[in-house]
Scaffold this motif. Structure first.
Motif, PDB file in Angstrom:
ATOM      1  N   ALA A   1      59.278  36.130  52.497  1.00  0.00           N
ATOM      2  CA  ALA A   1      58.608  35.779  53.745  1.00  0.00           C
ATOM      3  C   ALA A   1      57.126  36.043  53.634  1.00  0.00           C
ATOM      4  CB  ALA A   1      59.208  36.590  54.893  1.00  0.00           C
ATOM      5  N   TYR A   2      56.806  37.168  52.999  1.00  0.00           N
ATOM      6  CA  TYR A   2      55.400  37.541  52.903  1.00  0.00           C
ATOM      7  C   TYR A   2      54.645  36.577  51.990  1.00  0.00           C
ATOM      8  CZ  TYR A   2      51.259  40.386  52.206  1.00  0.00           C
ATOM      9  OH  TYR A   2      49.968  40.817  52.164  1.00  0.00           O
ATOM     10  N   SER A   3      55.275  36.314  50.844  1.00  0.00           N
ATOM     11  CA  SER A   3      54.537  35.549  49.839  1.00  0.00           C
ATOM     12  C   SER A   3      54.428  34.081  50.209  1.00  0.00           C
ATOM     13  CB  SER A   3      55.201  35.702  48.473  1.00  0.00           C
ATOM     14  OG  SER A   3      56.522  35.227  48.555  1.00  0.00           O
ATOM     15  N   SER A   4      55.169  33.669  51.228  1.00  0.00           N
ATOM     16  CA  SER A   4      55.029  32.274  51.631  1.00  0.00           C
ATOM     17  C   SER A   4      53.721  32.058  52.389  1.00  0.00           C
ATOM     18  CB  SER A   4      56.212  31.858  52.502  1.00  0.00           C
ATOM     19  OG  SER A   4      56.148  32.543  53.727  1.00  0.00           O
ATOM     20  N   GLN A   5      53.029  33.149  52.703  1.00  0.00           N
ATOM     21  CA  GLN A   5      51.752  33.004  53.398  1.00  0.00           C
ATOM     22  C   GLN A   5      50.613  33.176  52.404  1.00  0.00           C
ATOM     23  OE1 GLN A   5      51.781  35.490  57.071  1.00  0.00           O
ATOM     24  NE2 GLN A   5      53.568  36.338  56.060  1.00  0.00           N
ATOM     25  N   LYS A   6      49.907  32.102  52.213  1.00  0.00           N
ATOM     26  CA  LYS A   6      48.835  32.117  51.206  1.00  0.00           C
ATOM     27  C   LYS A   6      47.819  33.204  51.512  1.00  0.00           C
ATOM     28  CE  LYS A   6      48.664  27.313  50.283  1.00  0.00           C
ATOM     29  NZ  LYS A   6      47.993  26.184  50.894  1.00  0.00           N
ATOM     30  N   GLN A   7      47.460  33.299  52.775  1.00  0.00           N
ATOM     31  CA  GLN A   7      46.400  34.242  53.137  1.00  0.00           C
ATOM     32  C   GLN A   7      46.833  35.672  52.861  1.00  0.00           C
ATOM     33  OE1 GLN A   7      45.136  33.534  57.097  1.00  0.00           O
ATOM     34  NE2 GLN A   7      44.712  31.390  56.736  1.00  0.00           N
ATOM     35  N   ALA A   8      48.095  35.948  53.167  1.00  0.00           N
ATOM     36  CA  ALA A   8      48.593  37.301  52.955  1.00  0.00           C
ATOM     37  C   ALA A   8      48.584  37.635  51.473  1.00  0.00           C
ATOM     38  CB  ALA A   8      49.993  37.429  53.528  1.00  0.00           C
ATOM     39  N   VAL A   9      48.930  36.661  50.657  1.00  0.00           N
ATOM     40  CA  VAL A   9      48.929  36.897  49.214  1.00  0.00           C
ATOM     41  C   VAL A   9      47.503  37.138  48.737  1.00  0.00           C
ATOM     42  CG1 VAL A   9      49.424  35.876  46.979  1.00  0.00           C
ATOM     43  CG2 VAL A   9      51.023  35.576  48.868  1.00  0.00           C
ATOM     44  N   ALA A  10      46.578  36.349  49.290  1.00  0.00           N
ATOM     45  CA  ALA A  10      45.174  36.554  48.936  1.00  0.00           C
ATOM     46  C   ALA A  10      44.758  37.984  49.288  1.00  0.00           C
ATOM     47  CB  ALA A  10      44.294  35.553  49.662  1.00  0.00           C
ATOM     48  N   GLY A  11      45.179  38.431  50.472  1.00  0.00           N
ATOM     49  CA  GLY A  11      44.861  39.793  50.898  1.00  0.00           C
ATOM     50  C   GLY A  11      45.398  40.814  49.915  1.00  0.00           C
ATOM     51  N   LEU A  12      46.620  40.582  49.470  1.00  0.00           N
ATOM     52  CA  LEU A  12      47.252  41.515  48.546  1.00  0.00           C
ATOM     53  C   LEU A  12      46.481  41.550  47.225  1.00  0.00           C
ATOM     54  CD1 LEU A  12      49.703  43.308  48.775  1.00  0.00           C
ATOM     55  CD2 LEU A  12      50.952  41.649  47.424  1.00  0.00           C
ATOM     56  N   LEU A  13      46.071  40.370  46.783  1.00  0.00           N
ATOM     57  CA  LEU A  13      45.304  40.319  45.534  1.00  0.00           C
ATOM     58  C   LEU A  13      44.009  41.102  45.682  1.00  0.00           C
ATOM     59  CD1 LEU A  13      45.863  36.630  44.372  1.00  0.00           C
ATOM     60  CD2 LEU A  13      46.845  38.739  43.451  1.00  0.00           C
ATOM     61  N   ILE A  14      43.359  40.914  46.813  1.00  0.00           N
ATOM     62  CA  ILE A  14      42.129  41.662  47.053  1.00  0.00           C
ATOM     63  C   ILE A  14      42.415  43.154  46.996  1.00  0.00           C
ATOM     64  CG2 ILE A  14      40.364  42.229  48.767  1.00  0.00           C
ATOM     65  CD1 ILE A  14      40.509  39.366  49.738  1.00  0.00           C
ATOM     66  N   LEU A  15      43.478  43.553  47.677  1.00  0.00           N
ATOM     67  CA  LEU A  15      43.815  44.976  47.719  1.00  0.00           C
ATOM     68  C   LEU A  15      44.070  45.502  46.308  1.00  0.00           C
ATOM     69  CD1 LEU A  15      44.464  47.518  49.333  1.00  0.00           C
ATOM     70  CD2 LEU A  15      46.832  46.789  49.367  1.00  0.00           C
ATOM     71  N   LEU A  16      44.849  44.725  45.546  1.00  0.00           N
ATOM     72  CA  LEU A  16      45.140  45.162  44.173  1.00  0.00           C
ATOM     73  C   LEU A  16      43.846  45.341  43.394  1.00  0.00           C
ATOM     74  CD1 LEU A  16      48.284  43.052  43.228  1.00  0.00           C
ATOM     75  CD2 LEU A  16      48.114  45.501  43.692  1.00  0.00           C
ATOM     76  N   LEU A  17      42.956  44.365  43.552  1.00  0.00           N
ATOM     77  CA  LEU A  17      41.678  44.436  42.862  1.00  0.00           C
ATOM     78  C   LEU A  17      40.923  45.699  43.285  1.00  0.00           C
ATOM     79  CD1 LEU A  17      39.562  42.836  41.103  1.00  0.00           C
ATOM     80  CD2 LEU A  17      38.567  42.182  43.306  1.00  0.00           C
ATOM     81  N   VAL A  18      40.880  45.903  44.584  1.00  0.00           N
ATOM     82  CA  VAL A  18      40.121  47.043  45.110  1.00  0.00           C
ATOM     83  C   VAL A  18      40.721  48.359  44.619  1.00  0.00           C
ATOM     84  CG1 VAL A  18      39.501  48.271  47.215  1.00  0.00           C
ATOM     85  CG2 VAL A  18      39.275  45.801  47.128  1.00  0.00           C
ATOM     86  N   VAL A  19      42.043  48.440  44.654  1.00  0.00           N
ATOM     87  CA  VAL A  19      42.694  49.674  44.210  1.00  0.00           C
ATOM     88  C   VAL A  19      42.447  49.881  42.722  1.00  0.00           C
ATOM     89  CG1 VAL A  19      44.922  50.756  43.826  1.00  0.00           C
ATOM     90  CG2 VAL A  19      44.434  49.675  46.013  1.00  0.00           C
ATOM     91  N   ALA A  20      42.560  48.789  41.957  1.00  0.00           N
ATOM     92  CA  ALA A  20      42.317  48.893  40.516  1.00  0.00           C
ATOM     93  C   ALA A  20      40.902  49.394  40.276  1.00  0.00           C
ATOM     94  CB  ALA A  20      42.530  47.536  39.853  1.00  0.00           C
ATOM     95  N   VAL A  21      39.958  48.824  40.990  1.00  0.00           N
ATOM     96  CA  VAL A  21      38.570  49.246  40.824  1.00  0.00           C
ATOM     97  C   VAL A  21      38.427  50.727  41.174  1.00  0.00           C
ATOM     98  CG1 VAL A  21      36.269  49.024  41.809  1.00  0.00           C
ATOM     99  CG2 VAL A  21      37.526  46.992  41.134  1.00  0.00           C
ATOM    100  N   ALA A  22      39.092  51.131  42.263  1.00  0.00           N
ATOM    101  CA  ALA A  22      38.985  52.525  42.685  1.00  0.00           C
ATOM    102  C   ALA A  22      39.468  53.461  41.582  1.00  0.00           C
ATOM    103  CB  ALA A  22      39.780  52.745  43.967  1.00  0.00           C
ATOM    104  N   PHE A  23      40.584  53.071  40.957  1.00  0.00           N
ATOM    105  CA  PHE A  23      41.119  53.948  39.913  1.00  0.00           C
ATOM    106  C   PHE A  23      40.288  53.894  38.640  1.00  0.00           C
ATOM    107  CE2 PHE A  23      44.963  54.171  42.468  1.00  0.00           C
ATOM    108  CZ  PHE A  23      45.288  55.510  42.275  1.00  0.00           C
ATOM    109  N   LEU A  24      39.827  52.710  38.328  1.00  0.00           N
ATOM    110  CA  LEU A  24      39.166  52.531  37.044  1.00  0.00           C
ATOM    111  C   LEU A  24      37.658  52.733  37.109  1.00  0.00           C
ATOM    112  CD1 LEU A  24      41.177  49.424  35.831  1.00  0.00           C
ATOM    113  CD2 LEU A  24      41.510  51.813  35.207  1.00  0.00           C
ATOM    114  N   ALA A  25      37.164  53.020  38.313  1.00  0.00           N
ATOM    115  CA  ALA A  25      35.712  53.080  38.493  1.00  0.00           C
ATOM    116  C   ALA A  25      34.989  53.833  37.370  1.00  0.00           C
ATOM    117  CB  ALA A  25      35.372  53.667  39.853  1.00  0.00           C
ATOM    118  N   PRO A  26      35.453  55.038  36.998  1.00  0.00           N
ATOM    119  CA  PRO A  26      34.701  55.775  35.976  1.00  0.00           C
ATOM    120  C   PRO A  26      34.715  55.052  34.629  1.00  0.00           C
ATOM    121  CG  PRO A  26      36.360  57.154  37.056  1.00  0.00           C
ATOM    122  CD  PRO A  26      36.615  55.762  37.475  1.00  0.00           C
ATOM    123  N   TYR A  27      35.747  54.248  34.367  1.00  0.00           N
ATOM    124  CA  TYR A  27      35.861  53.620  33.052  1.00  0.00           C
ATOM    125  C   TYR A  27      35.119  52.296  32.977  1.00  0.00           C
ATOM    126  CZ  TYR A  27      39.490  57.096  33.204  1.00  0.00           C
ATOM    127  OH  TYR A  27      40.155  58.266  33.381  1.00  0.00           O
TER     128      TYR A  27
END
Lengths: 341, 290, 368, 321, 520
Positions: B20-46
């Motif tokens: 149900a969630y992934s059928s919404q393009k915008q929601a998936v885009a949001g998730l991708l953004i979040l993943l990116l942001v979280v990845a950046v947060a963790f990897l920031a020092p590297y």
């Protein structure tokens, strides 16, 4: 015609439940109440002095239009609402004080099957968890596996076979009929004294109703559980009940043997109700008795007969005093000025 | 065996949720953004080319090969600061939203489910808190009591719960009338147990969706505070970058501009997810897919 | 009076015979869902002659509401797939231009919905909505003219004129349903559809409204379709009945025949689910099992999985609706219709008035 | 209705009292002493500080100060600013106009544009225009207002030099009459645009969802079944039914405009309440802070009641008794 | 005493030379026009002597006059008093007032106004109260003479009279009223070059030319102070020609760019104000001289100037402002940066680094403002290098005062401040009872030297004492000076006659009476 009815009277004569003048008055809410009564002392008299008793294994049908207080009465009987007046006795024990003193003991005595089977269970819990929860609460069964065994047996008994198949399903994976069966199973796990069935088939498809009705009948026969069967469907009520009580604006206006009530209704309201109930058989074409309007909300009704404003045979007397009980014999009681013994 | 079955069901319901969630393009885009942001947060020092606190010798250098997004007025690398700022924004957003979610759920759940006087009192309190000009209150408290990150998180959390409480209360009010809750009462479950076993788990979804949104608004609030100079000076946060960069707006527009963009993207991510969750989890909105 | 004149026209129409007023030919409706196409209506043929009153009976999920909504072309375009033909007075409803459809709606076919509470805008007075709806097809009508017409109809359905000045929420369910019925009759349409119009009402109110509907049908010579899940409503008010199950038509015929001596096992099961109000108490049985998944219907007869009389062929082949005689023995093989024949649309035979049609292998349904 | 309003007003008064007490304690417990600030940093003398404390009653116990404050407020006196030595109400009054001009303008623009776009999107759900509008709505929704303001200044004032950066009037060419209003309008463009842009998404989203919700209502189907023109259904029936939630958002926005605009006011040097408020915080001007807070709470409460009344007007189902 | 005056005149001349702006080729001033000055925030009120009010000061400079005032280079110049005498014992100050002075409402200005003003300041505890504590009595022998009698000689007295909170107010307007709420506080009446016209709260204050100004009518028709609290917005407005004079100091980072901008004039010079670190010597380890010394060795003052101050100003060397040269001790100065030595001292003090190399975690509260934040950031980075982890606490000024001045809840802090107009200012910063002495520092010798110096009248006698104080400070390090504050004046080049150019020796800062606009 009434022969079958009398023959299926309950065998035991032990009284399990008696309601004495029970009342449930709600203060009329002032907010957003459509009818906008303004004076302070107004009450919605959902249940306004109801008397009856129930014997072991007996099924009492309660009929009436929506808003007549039949559901509230069901809730009072199982302790979901506390009566504002009157007393309910379980085998001679006063119910309200029992509920206050030992709630669990009360819960074991009084159970209920609800109208909407699709909403009776938490969608997040599977059947196993749903059924074992009451056992756990009431300390039935010593271990989880034992309780699971008890649940299995109960499911099988109720015809949900094989039980293992159902145990780990979730409510949304069962049909309405199956859910209603599970609901009955759960109620019966506590071996209650009596069961309130509040419109148990009205949400079900016609073709699966019979199943549930028959299950309830079987129950009352096998475990002698008394049942209060609440419904707006007269033919279904007649099918299942030994006795029928007709309610109007919080009061019983007529009570008696089921077939007797259907075939010889005495109260004008009962007569209107039955005559307007359509039959599935096209050959039985009947013209309904016309009465005016629709049931008003029970805000300070009276002082006369509550039904008088809509009645087709009102007399002066009806407008001034509430009618006394008229005993027509054979347990057939009616409250109407126009009915004479 | 039973456990496996239960796990399988759980997996399936997760799967359904995901469908149900992934059928919404915008929601998936949001998730991708979040993943990116979280990845950046963790990897920031590297992945940061520089230490965000290192004061380089080239001040206000325009974006270029040496400094991807330029340097600020103290010679710090803006790109590295933005990468590190991710952590602060996420932390402030998530912690304060969680705090607000937890308080809101508990207060709203108790109010709606217990009803009666308890409800009357609590909903009056909720109403009062809803009427508070929150930002002003946060501003006063942070301005007067000091602008450490902990303060900011706690204050945002403590002032933003009423929305959640109201959602949860509405849920509890309607759940209270649901047959399965009444049924639980009839089989003898205690009120506390019903609250935690039935009311909260079934009613929490709108709160979850709203909390997700609150992460976004908490990030914005933090940025607003920082913009007024009330951010925690010990950490690199986007809001503070905008605040600092404001002084250089004409000569080094990149400082405020890119930090602002980082906020917009992250906040949008949370909003998109929140909306997506709302559509999946909130039955009322379920039909309204985009 | 306008009403009487139009009644006469209707009479003439019926007397002239010929084609039915409404022909539903090989109609299928599918709903797009995320996980597949739900076949809500599946190859349905049904016809209705002027002056008839047809009950469409079915349990939840039988597709009865979808069927009537497609007759009015009210299904959401983007989420439904509609195939087949609906002819109303010879007009192809599913394909006619928008203006033509707008003309047909209400003027020729009107509908009364189940949820009368929601059938009127809650923030506009009844009068305003009546006026607007009336003016759709009579733009120049004067207020007095509209008032006169609606008050006449209010009188017919036992409503006080006062109602016009009220908001919908100030009316009870029964009154609202009456308003909707009156509203459906403002232009005296050729066909009125009652979609579960009395389901939500109490026994007495339902009884009274049904009586009123019957009276209207008699007096105004209405052609009506009553959609309901309650056989007793049909038994009371209709001449003909169509029994639907899982999107397919099971049995069509005169009420007196189908409800008294049903042929289709589903109809039988359904009728036996209704305990009689009077007479001896006999054990009711119902139908075991549950509705199949309409996204992946079983092959063969859709009812076969629940059918107590199912044969081997039932699980393999879909039965074809067949006209049977009154007693169910004699097959009228020359009047057959069904899926696959829609190629030559105009040549499809329409069952004669009063024909008893059954879609079951036991009654010749396999002779396709 | 009257009774309902009375009850509402009562609740509002209680709320305001609670809010004020809460605020009073927060403000007074916080570190910082107005007397100290007033005596300056260059050569603060303990005697001066003491004199100031006595003059403004800051030397009294907190509860005494609270009681004194309430006694005054009940009489309709918001007290005197410690910093400015002038009545708090006068100070607020001087700034209120500018703030209201800015916030009302932007709230109305946002309301009109947002709900029109939302309604437009709702009728074209799934279309490219809808998708684009929704994206822009998300984008604006995610934007810190002050940042947007800075960017607008950067682009329109610094780079393009077509709009003024800040302030309310052109001081170089003071004007009167119609020209004065034009001048104010000219200065209003950027701040009002900023505020409107960040508010539009709220209206857009709520209208879009409420219109699409109403379009699914049975009565819409009913009107469609009656052959009524889609546009008429939309204009007359769908819109009036869908507007309620939008009105709520409008009310909420209006209620919080005073605080909401503070950041934008600061960016654009708009002479409104926002800066008065910040100044009061920094200088610990207790009576002024309390006064601003009171006015804000009051405006929230009043707006809420107005919204309730508006609701009753728009929706006949609601009867307050 | 004559001698004293002549010394003063010499000072003025020297200062004018220092300014270096030869104004020989001065074109004829054009009359008329409106000068728009950006202004940070609303004044509190236009009572110029009641409260410290930085936002009223620049405006008041145009509306009011003092007895004597400071020019932009901090020289004492005549104002209402055309000349003055100091008795040899330093206890009597006699001021001779200008005779053609009228209040804006037309009333004649007399010595009674002066007496009333100063009596009121002392009695009502106006903002200059502390600076006037030496005053015993004020007498008016005639309408144009005022005599101040002091309890003891106080050499800084004249400087303080010229500084702040000493504007002469109209007795006839204020007498018998509450000077805190007098309507004139909203609509001031002064003697200055411009008359008050209107104050639109939060937006602007408008003044108009006072044609009867006793020093000669100003060239401008109007001066408008345009309130723009945000420094960046103010700069935008300046660059957009919405403002002629940047009354709001532009962000330091923009100064370099402004200097290169056509049509913009930037004037910078060192102000007698400096940034410094103050230690909280009440608590360990700051009571340990070695630790303080280590900090002094660890802080990179040049980096602070380069990065935090964007190269404006210069790194501090000694312990008093070099801008007041006669009192400046250039011998006893700060040590050069030496991390090795700093580490050694810290080790010796028992502050050993832990596993992460951290010796100590300390709190550094500072008040808001980008230069403070930047400075604190550099200090944080510097101290990190010697294993001290600095927790920055950004506070708005009220909270800073509470925390640092009242509660003494800090490790080190940074601040700046005007160190003039007289070195007696050192008393309040390092004296045991100094109101701005938050270090908990107490040195009897310092106190004694400061007391003695304040009662001497001759510069050559006072100087050694102040230099001694600086020597002690350099040894005991209760503070670590960081950098000199730079005064920055930014205005459009068509603005002529600015106080900082033509006004040196004539008018005080932000007094626009000499300004004229060279544009149409």
């Amino acid at each position: 015609m009434s022969g079958t009815g009398t023959s299926s009277r309950p065998t035991g004569h032990e009284e399990v439940l008696s309601a004495v003048e029970i009342q449930k008055w709600y203060p009329a809410r002032r907010q957003i109440l459509r009818l906008g009564h303004k004076d302070g002392g107004t009450f919605v008299k959902a249940v306004d002095g109801v008397n009856f008793s129930l014997r072991k294994g007996e099924i009492l049908g309660v009929i009436g239009e929506s808003g007549c207080g039949k559901s509230t009465m069901g809730k009072l009987l199982v302790g979901l609402e506390v009566p504002t007046g009157g007393k309910i006795y379980f085998q001679g024990q006063e119910a309200t004080s029992l509920l206050k003193g030992d709630a669990k003991a009360f819960r074991r005595k009084a159970q209920i099957v609800f109208q909407n089977p699709f909403d009776t269970f938490d969608p997040r819990h599977n059947i196993a968890s749903i059924l074992s929860t009451p056992l756990k609460i009431h300390g039935i069964g010593s271990s989880d596996s034992e309780r699971k065994e008890i649940c299995c047996q109960a499911l099988e008994q109720a015809g949900l076979r094989p039980a293992r198949e159902y145990l780990f399903r979730f409510p949304h994976e069962l049909s309405g009929g199956q859910l209603q069966r599970v609901s009955i199973v759960r109620a019966m796990l506590l071996k209650p004294l009596f069961l309130v069935a509040d419109e148990p088939v009205s949400m079900l498809d016609v073709s699966v109703r019979a199943d549930i009705l028959n299950a309830l009948l079987q129950l009352s026969e096998e475990s002698s559980t008394a049942i209060v069967f609440i419904s707006h469907d007269i033919s279904v009520t007649r099918y299942i009940s030994h006795r029928i009580a007709v309610m109007y604006l919080g009061r019983i206006v007529e009570i008696g043997d089921a077939d007797e009530i259907i075939s010889h209704p005495c109260h004008p309201y009962t007569r209107a109700l039955i005559s307007n109930f359509p039959s599935a058989d096209p050959r039985e074409a009947r013209e309904g008795i016309q009465i005016q309007g629709e049931p008003p909300t029970p805000v300070n009704p009276g002082p006369g007969c509550y039904f008088a404003p809509r009645c087709f045979m009102t007399s002066e007397e009806c407008l001034h005093s509430y009618p006394e009980e008229v005993d027509l014999g054979g347990g057939h009681l009616v409250w109407c000025h126009m009915v004479q013994r | 065996m039973d456990e496996n079955a239960a796990r399988a069901r759980f997996t399936r319901s997760l799967k359904e949720f995901w469908m149900a969630y992934s059928s919404q393009k915008q929601a998936v885009a949001g998730l991708l953004i979040l993943l990116l942001v979280v990845a950046v947060a963790f990897l920031a020092p590297y992945i940061s080319p520089y230490d965000p606190n290192y004061l380089g010798d080239t001040l206000m250098e325009a974006p270029g090969r040496q400094h991807l997004l330029g340097t600020d007025g103290m010679g710090r690398d803006v790109f590295s600061m933005i990468l590190h700022g991710t952590r602060v924004s996420l932390l402030v957003g998530v912690i304060s939203a969680l705090l607000s979610g937890m308080i809101g759920t508990l207060v709203g759940g108790i109010s709606g489910f217990f009803g009666g006087t308890v409800d009357a009192v609590i909903s009056e309190i909720i109403d009062i808190f809803l009427m508070l000009p929150t930002f002003f209150l946060i501003l006063i408290i942070v301005a007067m009591f000091g602008s450490s990150m902990l303060n900011v998180m706690i204050v945002i959390g403590l002032t933003s719960w009423p929305g959640n409480a109201r959602l949860m209360r509405a849920q509890a009010l309607s759940l209270r009338e649901r047959t399965f809750v009444i049924g639980a009462k009839v089989i003898g479950e205690s009120r506390g147990s019903i609250l935690f076993r039935y009311i909260i788990p079934n009613g929490i979804f709108p709160v979850i969706a709203n909390t997700t949104m609150q992460v976004a608004s908490a990030i914005l609030t933090e940025a607003g505070l920082s913009f007024l100079g009330l951010g925690d000076p010990n950490v690199v946060s986007w809001g503070r970058l905008i605040y600092d960069g404001r002084a250089y707006l004409t000569s080094a527009w990149w400082i405020s501009t890119f930090a602002g963009m980082a906020i917009v993207v992250t906040v949008m991510g949370f909003y998109l997810i929140g909306d997506g969750l709302n559509r999946v989890l909130n039955p009322k909105l379920r039909d309204e897919r985009q | 009076m306008v009403a009487t004149q139009q009644t006469n026209e209707n009479n003439q129409c019926e007397e002239s015979g010929g084609r039915p007023l409404l022909e539903i030919l090989d109609l299928s409706v599918g709903y797009e869902t995320g996980s597949g196409l739900v076949r809500a209506v599946d190859h349905v043929d049904l016809s209705l002659y002027a002056g008839e009153s047809l009950g469409i009976v079915g349990e939840s999920g039988s597709g009865k509401s979808t069927l009537v909504m497609s007759v009015l072309r009210l299904l959401p375009l983007d989420k439904t797939v509609v195939t087949g033909t609906v002819l109303f007075n010879g007009v192809d409803i599913l394909r006619c231009p928008q203006q033509e459809m707008a003309r047909i709606r209400w003027k020729e076919i009107s509908i009364v919905f189940q949820k009368s509470m929601n059938s009127l805008s809650p923030v506009h007075k009844v009068w305003e909505q009546v006026e607007d709806i009336y003016r759709v097809h009579a733009p120049g009508a004067s207020k007095d003219e509209i008032r006169e017409r609606i008050l006449h109809l209010f009188n017919v359905v036992n409503l006080s004129p006062r109602v016009l000045e009220l908001y919908p929420h100030e009316l009870s369910g029964g009154m609202l349903q009456r308003v909707c019925i009156a509203l459906s009759l403002v232009h005296l349409p050729k066909l009125v559809i009652f979609d579960e119009a009395t389901t939500a009402l109490d026994v007495i109110t339902q009884g009274q409204i049904l009586d009123e509907v019957m009276r209207l049908e008699r007096e105004l010579k209405l052609t009506s379709i009553i959609v309901t899940h309650d056989i007793s409503v049909v038994a009371k008010t209709c001449k003909r009945v169509a029994v639907m199950y899982a999107g397919r038509l099971m049995e069509v015929g005169d009420v007196g025949t189908v409800l008294v001596e049903p042929l289709h096992p589903y109809t039988k099961g359904l009728i036996s689910s209704f305990p009689p109000l009077t007479g001896t108490r006999k054990k009711i049985t119902g139908i075991p099992g549950a509705l199949p998944d309409l996204k992946a219907p079983p092959p063969g007869c859709i009812f076969a999985p629940r059918c107590p009389e199912a044969l081997k062929v039932c699980k393999e082949k879909s039965p074809v609706p067949t006209v049977v005689s009154r007693d169910g023995e004699e097959h009228l093989k020359d009047v057959k219709f069904g899926p696959g024949e829609s190629a030559g649309l105009r040549n499809i035979q329409v069952p004669p008035i009063g024909a008893h049609v059954v879609a079951c292998h036991k009654y010749g349904g396999d002779d396709a | 209705m009257g009774r309902y309003l009375l009850k509402k007003a009562g609740a509002a008064v209680l709320t305001i009292i609670f809010v004020l007490v809460l605020n009073f304690f927060i403000i007074h417990i916080a570190p910082g002493d107005p007397a100290r600030i007033l005596s300056g940093l260059d050569n603060p003398s303990p005697e001066v500080i003491q004199t100031l404390r006595e003059k403004y009653g800051l030397d009294k116990p907190l509860q005494v100060q609270l009681v004194t404050y309430f006694k005054r407020v009940i009489k309709g006196d918001l007290g005197h600013s410690i910093v400015y030595d002038r009545p708090v109400w006068t100070l607020i009054k001087e700034r209120l106009g500018a703030t209201l001009l800015l916030t009302f303008t932007s709230a109305i623009i946002a309301f009109v544009l947002g709900s029109l776009l939302g309604a437009y999107s709702a009728t074209r759900q799934g279309s490219k225009v809808d998708a684009a509008l929704s994206f822009v709505a998300y984008l604006l929704y995610s934007m810190p207002s002050f940042w947007l303001g800075l960017m607008l200044i950067l682009v329109f004032a610094s780079w393009l030099k077509i709009l003024p950066t800040s302030g309310m009037v052109n001081l170089r060419a003071p004007s009167t009459g119609i020209l004065h209003y034009l001048d104010v309008f000219w200065h209003l463009i950027l701040p009002a645009t900023t505020l409107s842009l960040v508010q539009i998404p709220a209206y857009y989203r709520i209208t879009r969802s409420s219109v699409s919700g109403v379009l699914k209502e049975d009565f819409i189907t009913m009107f469609r079944a009656s052959g009524m023109d889609e546009r008429k259904i939309f204009r007359k029936y769908a819109f009036k039914n869908a507007i309620l939630p939008t009105v709520t958002v409008f009310g909420l926005h209006l209620a919080y405009v005073v605080t909401g605009a503070a950041l934008v006011e600061i960016v654009f040097a708009w002479p409104g309440m926002g800066r008065l408020m910040l100044g009061a915080i920094y200088r610990r001007d207790y009576p002024l802070l309390m006064g601003i807070y009171l006015i804000m709470s009051l405006s929230v409460a009043v707006t809420m009641i107005v919204v309730d009344i508006l609701y009753a007007v728009l929706d006949p189902r609601i009867r307050y008794t | 005493m004559r001698k004293y005056v002549s010394i003063f005149v010499a000072l003025v001349v020297a200062a004018s030379m220092l300014a270096g702006c030869a104004q020989n080729s001065t074109p004829r001033p054009k009359e008329g026009g409106t000068l728009i000055v950006s202004h940070q925030d609303d004044p509190i009120s236009f009572n110029p002597d009641w409260k410290t009010d930085d936002y009223a000061y620049p405006i008041n400079q145009n509306i009011f006059n003092k007895l004597v005032t400071l020019d932009p280079r901090y020289n004492i110049v005549p104002d209402l008093a055309t000349k003055w005498e100091v008795s040899p014992d330093g206890k009597t100050y006699t001021f001779y007032l200008a005779k053609n002075v009228k209040w804006h409402d037309g009333t004649k200005f007399t010595s009674q106004d002066v007496k009333w003003t100063f009596d009121t300041i002392i009695q009502k505890k106006g903002t200059a109260y502390n600076n006037l504590q030496a005053v015993e009595s004020i007498e008016c022998p005639d309408d144009y003479t005022v005599v101040f009698k002091l309890k003891q000689p106080y050499s800084a007295f004249l400087g303080f009279l010229a500084w702040y909170g000493t504007f002469v107010m109209p007795k006839h307007v204020y007498e018998g009223t509450d000077w805190t709420t007098n309507p004139a506080n909203q609509k001031p009446i002064g003697t200055g070059p411009f008359k008050f016209v209107e104050w639109v709260k939060g937006d602007h204050v408008t003044l108009e030319k006072n044609p009867d100004y006793f020093k000669g009518a100003p060239h401008l028709d109007k001066v408008v102070f345009r309130i723009i609290p945000d420094a960046n917005t103010a700069l935008q407005a300046f660059l957009n020609n919405e403002v002629d004079v940047a009354g709001v100091r532009p962000p330091l980072s923009e100064v370099g760019k402004l200097e290169k901008t056509d049509g913009v004039k930037v004037i910078k010079f060192a102000a007698p104000s400096r940034y410094y670190i103050a230690f909280n010597m009440r608590k360990a380890p700051w009571n340990n001289l070695d630790v303080r010394k280590a900090i002094a060795l660890a802080v990179n003052r040049q980096e602070i100037v380069d990065k935090a101050l964007k190269g404006l100003g210069q790194a501090a060397k000694g312990f008093y402002t070099p801008a007041i040269a006669w009192a400046y001790n250039d011998k006893d100065v700060l040590p050069e940066r030496n991390l090795q030595e700093a580490n050694r001292l810290l080790d010796a003090a028992g502050l050993k680094p832990n596993a992460e190399g951290i010796r100590l975690k300390i709190d550094l509260p500072y008040f808001q403002g980008s230069e403070w934040a930047d400075m604190a950031t550099v200090i944080k980075a510097n101290l990190k290098e010697v294993g001290i982890d600095v927790n920055l606490q950004q506070l708005e000024i009220a909270a800073w005062m509470q925390k640092v001045l009242t509660d003494h809840d800090f490790d080190i802090t940074i601040l700046n401040g005007f160190q003039g107009p007289d070195p007696d200012n050192l008393r309040l910063r390092v004296g045991s009872n100094g109101n701005l002495q938050m270090m908990g520092y107490s040195n009897a010798e310092v106190d004694k030297l400061l007391d003695e110096a304040s009662q001497l009248t001759k510069v050559e006698e006072r100087a050694p004492k102040y230099k001694d104080v600086q020597r002690i400070l350099s040894q005991e390090l209760p503070i670590v000076p960081l950098a000199e504050v730079t005064s920055i004046y930014v205005f459009k080049s068509y603005v002529h006659g600015m106080p900082v150019e033509d006004g040196i020796g004539k008018v005080t800062f932000s007094d626009y009476s000499l300004v004229w606009l060279d544009k149409k």
